[in-house]
Design a protein around this motif. Sequence first.
Motif, PDB file in Angstrom:
ATOM      1  N   ALA A  49       0.843  -1.206   0.000  1.00  0.00           N
ATOM      2  CA  ALA A  49       0.000   0.000   0.000  1.00  0.00           C
ATOM      3  C   ALA A  49       0.876   1.254   0.000  1.00  0.00           C
ATOM      4  N   TRP A  50       1.964   1.204   0.762  1.00  0.00           N
ATOM      5  CA  TRP A  50       2.907   2.330   0.792  1.00  0.00           C
ATOM      6  C   TRP A  50       3.487   2.563  -0.606  1.00  0.00           C
ATOM      7  N   PHE A  51       3.842   1.478  -1.270  1.00  0.00           N
ATOM      8  CA  PHE A  51       4.395   1.588  -2.619  1.00  0.00           C
ATOM      9  C   PHE A  51       3.393   2.134  -3.612  1.00  0.00           C
ATOM     10  N   PHE A  52       2.163   1.705  -3.488  1.00  0.00           N
ATOM     11  CA  PHE A  52       1.090   2.199  -4.347  1.00  0.00           C
ATOM     12  C   PHE A  52       1.069   3.733  -4.294  1.00  0.00           C
ATOM     13  N   ASP A  53       1.132   4.278  -3.094  1.00  0.00           N
ATOM     14  CA  ASP A  53       1.111   5.741  -2.919  1.00  0.00           C
ATOM     15  C   ASP A  53       2.357   6.403  -3.511  1.00  0.00           C
ATOM     16  N   ARG A  54       3.509   5.755  -3.350  1.00  0.00           N
ATOM     17  CA  ARG A  54       4.747   6.341  -3.897  1.00  0.00           C
ATOM     18  C   ARG A  54       4.679   6.373  -5.432  1.00  0.00           C
ATOM     19  N   PHE A  55       4.240   5.290  -6.036  1.00  0.00           N
ATOM     20  CA  PHE A  55       4.115   5.244  -7.499  1.00  0.00           C
ATOM     21  C   PHE A  55       3.175   6.344  -7.974  1.00  0.00           C
ATOM     22  N   HIS A  56       2.115   6.541  -7.217  1.00  0.00           N
ATOM     23  CA  HIS A  56       1.139   7.575  -7.545  1.00  0.00           C
ATOM     24  C   HIS A  56       1.797   8.954  -7.488  1.00  0.00           C
ATOM     25  N   ALA A  57       2.509   9.215  -6.384  1.00  0.00           N
ATOM     26  CA  ALA A  57       3.155  10.525  -6.203  1.00  0.00           C
ATOM     27  C   ALA A  57       4.192  10.791  -7.292  1.00  0.00           C
TER      28      ALA A  57
ATOM     29  N   GLY B 110       3.868  10.019 -10.334  1.00  0.00           N
ATOM     30  CA  GLY B 110       3.200  10.289 -11.603  1.00  0.00           C
ATOM     31  C   GLY B 110       3.272   9.142 -12.600  1.00  0.00           C
ATOM     32  N   LEU B 111       3.494   7.933 -12.117  1.00  0.00           N
ATOM     33  CA  LEU B 111       3.440   6.781 -13.018  1.00  0.00           C
ATOM     34  C   LEU B 111       1.973   6.512 -13.367  1.00  0.00           C
ATOM     35  N   THR B 112       1.728   5.684 -14.367  1.00  0.00           N
ATOM     36  CA  THR B 112       0.347   5.440 -14.801  1.00  0.00           C
ATOM     37  C   THR B 112      -0.038   3.967 -14.615  1.00  0.00           C
ATOM     38  N   ASN B 113      -1.318   3.694 -14.786  1.00  0.00           N
ATOM     39  CA  ASN B 113      -1.849   2.313 -14.651  1.00  0.00           C
ATOM     40  C   ASN B 113      -1.438   1.657 -13.338  1.00  0.00           C
ATOM     41  N   ILE B 114      -1.465   2.428 -12.270  1.00  0.00           N
ATOM     42  CA  ILE B 114      -1.001   1.899 -10.981  1.00  0.00           C
ATOM     43  C   ILE B 114      -2.080   0.975 -10.417  1.00  0.00           C
ATOM     44  N   HIS B 115      -1.696  -0.230 -10.094  1.00  0.00           N
ATOM     45  CA  HIS B 115      -2.661  -1.155  -9.496  1.00  0.00           C
ATOM     46  C   HIS B 115      -1.937  -2.282  -8.766  1.00  0.00           C
ATOM     47  N   ILE B 116      -2.703  -2.967  -7.941  1.00  0.00           N
ATOM     48  CA  ILE B 116      -2.166  -4.136  -7.238  1.00  0.00           C
ATOM     49  C   ILE B 116      -2.819  -5.353  -7.874  1.00  0.00           C
TER      50      ILE B 116
END
Length: 427
Positions: A57-65, A67-73
Amino acid sequence: MPTTVASAQRRIARLATLTAVHRAFHWLHLHQPQLRRWQLELVRIPAPPFGETARAAWFFDRFHALGLTNIHIDDAGNVLAELSPDPSSTPYPLSPPPCVLISAHLDTVFPAGTDCNPVELEDAARIYAPGICDNGAGLSALLGIAAALRYAHITPPIPILFAANVGEEGEGDLRGMRHLFERGTYSRRIAAAIALEGSGTTAVVTRALGSLRFRVTITGPGGHSWTDSGTPNPILILSRALTTIADLELPTNPATTINVGHISGGTSINSIPETATALLDLRSTDPVQLLSTATTIHQIFDDLLTSLAHRKTTNCPPKLLIEIIGNRPAAALPDDSPILQTVRAVDRHLALRTELRLGSTDANIPLSRGIPAIAIGTGGTGGGIHTLQEWYDPTGRETALRRILLALLDTTHLTAQSVSLPREEHV
Ligand SMILES: [Zn+2]
């Protein structure tokens, strides 16, 4: 060969002169404290085997911050994100396009409840924490590479897939990677893979050490040590088989080993046991040897049990159960593989000495499927791996990050160009 080596050298030299690449290097140079902060932050979040959710979940937020795209688990728990091509550029002739994977595993070997808080000593670069190097170093490098590429506005010709994946260690049995390559939505698209693993600036794992792990259980009726004397004894049967296995002559080339790591069973000193279990770890650099030694081990157990069943001293013969509890395929990257030529060319450019290594890493999965893959160190130094005294010193990690960035970009461009479709232009 010499021409491809020379052309790899030319490509890397050209790549290293691009302004955008300089900007990415500059980001890495200025943001070493940021990498350290990320590493300290993520290592605090426990990620025991099969318990990576919070760190994911922490990584999900970092990827989001970033500006990467198609972020999902995904269904396995891997956190995925893309760095996509420039939408205004000519669309890739294949839809969906192939992609290049860059990954680092989330999981540690430490069970839930382990104190993972990092300790920093005054005026020292070194950080102590379980998992700080394996794979806190790889995970912070993954973020660093993504951040540097974003900062430099580098858009790849085909997507770069970032993955903070689950299940690399021990009983995780590479399940994150397996999912990505066998069932995940990217399974048919990943054309090359780079796994970021621990510290070091010169090593590159190109040969995947294979392993097969078994739980062998022998059961019988059990009974009283005196009144039921003569009843088959699972502990003795297991011991006999293990002694035979210990006497096997294993080849040194290809290197092959067997370890009996754990045995259990029995009830009390005056009982004939009902069950006995052993855990076996078989390893080889060669997939054929791995399988043939596994077959030999099974045969030893089978033959012993069959001979006991024929004795008819009991109407309840002992039973054998062999379960596979781990399976990591052996494989090797061919010496003339373009990704290896890329790494060698990058190392020459950075004046590093390429050291080829054998390892059991996330790269086992793509390599065993014939997909070019490496596992690569992410710089600095580390020690006490898989112990509570694990440490990491990031001094000098910048060089390894440049190495990874150049190798990733060159591999992405090569992969984009290697698709055999007529194209008017390429990047
Ligand atoms: Zn690791």
